[in-house]
Design an enzyme around this catalytic site. Structure first.
Site, PDB file in Angstrom:
ATOM      1  N   HIS A 286       3.289   2.003   2.201  1.00  0.00           N
ATOM      2  CA  HIS A 286       3.746   2.500   3.504  1.00  0.00           C
ATOM      3  C   HIS A 286       5.263   2.393   3.658  1.00  0.00           C
ATOM      4  CE1 HIS A 286       3.104  -1.646   5.709  1.00  0.00           C
ATOM      5  NE2 HIS A 286       4.281  -1.613   5.136  1.00  0.00           N
TER       6      HIS A 286
ATOM      7  N   ASN B 113       0.824  -1.221   0.000  1.00  0.00           N
ATOM      8  CA  ASN B 113       0.000   0.000   0.000  1.00  0.00           C
ATOM      9  C   ASN B 113       0.855   1.267   0.000  1.00  0.00           C
ATOM     10  OD1 ASN B 113       1.033   0.030   2.564  1.00  0.00           O
ATOM     11  ND2 ASN B 113      -0.919   0.215   3.628  1.00  0.00           N
TER      12      ASN B 113
HETATM   13  P1  PGA Z   1       8.477  -6.917   3.389  1.00  0.00           P
HETATM   14  O1  PGA Z   1       7.701  -5.730   4.141  1.00  0.00           O
HETATM   15  O2  PGA Z   1       9.913  -6.498   3.332  1.00  0.00           O
HETATM   16  O3  PGA Z   1       8.270  -8.110   4.266  1.00  0.00           O
HETATM   17  O4  PGA Z   1       7.874  -7.032   2.050  1.00  0.00           O
HETATM   18  C1  PGA Z   1       7.884  -4.411   3.715  1.00  0.00           C
HETATM   19  C2  PGA Z   1       6.908  -3.499   4.399  1.00  0.00           C
HETATM   20  O5  PGA Z   1       5.736  -3.850   4.586  1.00  0.00           O
HETATM   21  O6  PGA Z   1       7.300  -2.357   4.707  1.00  0.00           O
END
Ligand code: PGA
Length: 244
Positions: A138, A136
């Site tokens: 973030h 999303n």
């Molecule tokens: P991920 O998470 O590295 O496990 O993809 C990233 C995040 O949600 O900021």
């Protein structure tokens, strides 16, 4: 915002770790902020290997955690603190006094925010931040719509974050809120670096690179920073046209 694209996750992670090693070797007293999540894990493993080979030492660095799930702490396998201790702080033999991390189980979360703010005030600004990106958009737990002006704060998580976040845990967890460094700290840091790999991130990366700067796309704040770096693998760029 400098964009670097690599063939695959291994090359990307190698480049990220070498980028960090070079900076730490130039300034041994850095304040570093490392994200949890899956994305940076291989880069962290590379840092540990380089440390074991004597190519870098983090003993004079300070560390802050980027974020944590409210309700979880280091005893919860899959929490941000659990991951950072396992992958980074323990293998690099970082002393406890050099680390400031959120306790997601603390009764007084505002106090956790204050502790973090005080640590950063004392040792900051942050020299280098390693970030992942949510599907999303973030950064940390700065969810879409959160002000770019926030320092440390507690956030209500969006549904996508609650759902995707289950991947870190063996049993289903109740994920409602997060505690996080705010975008303001990222903007005030010397060098924020964002890493993304895989097709699953390609929509978020397209929006980041092609859309305007907006609080609805928290990662777009990186475009306001004149020394931000984005490290991507090819799959994360599938939906965009990168000029060569
Ligand atoms: P991920 O998470 O590295 O496990 O993809 C990233 C995040 O949600 O900021």
């Amino acid at each position: 915002m400098k964009i670097n694209v690599f063939e695959n996750y291994e090359e990307l992670s190698k480049e990220v770790s070498e980028f960090i090693i070079e900076r730490v070797n130039n300034n041994k007293k850095m304040l570093l902020c490392f994200a949890g999540g899956d994305t940076p894990v291989l880069a962290y493993k590379n840092l540990v290997k380089a440390y074991e080979e004597g190519r870098v030492d983090f003993k004079d660095c300070k560390f802050v955690g980027l974020d944590e799930w409210v309700g979880l702490d280091e005893n919860d396998l899959g929490s941000c603190k659990y991951l950072l201790y396992k992958e980074v702080f323990e293998p690099l033999k970082i002393k406890e006094e050099n680390i400031c991390f959120f306790d997601g189980k603390a009764k007084n979360l505002q106090k956790e925010c204050k502790n973090m703010d005080m640590f950063i005030e004392k040792y900051g600004p942050i020299d280098l931040i390693v970030l992942g990106i949510g599907v999303n958009g973030h950064l940390g737990f700065n969810e879409p719509g959160v002000s770019f002006e926030n320092y440390t704060h507690v956030v209500n998580l969006q549904d996508s974050t609650k759902v995707v976040g289950q991947k870190y845990f063996e049993d289903e967890k109740k994920l409602e809120k997060g505690i996080t460094l705010g975008i303001r700290y990222i903007l005030e840091s010397d060098t924020p670096i964002l890493i993304a790999n895989g097709k699953k991130k390609s929509d978020a990366i397209k929006r980041l690179l092609e859309d305007e700067i907006t609080e609805n796309m928290p990662a777009s704040a990186l475009k306001l920073h004149n020394n931000s770096h984005i490290f991507l693998d090819k799959e994360a760029t599938l939906k965009i046209n990168l000029k060569k």
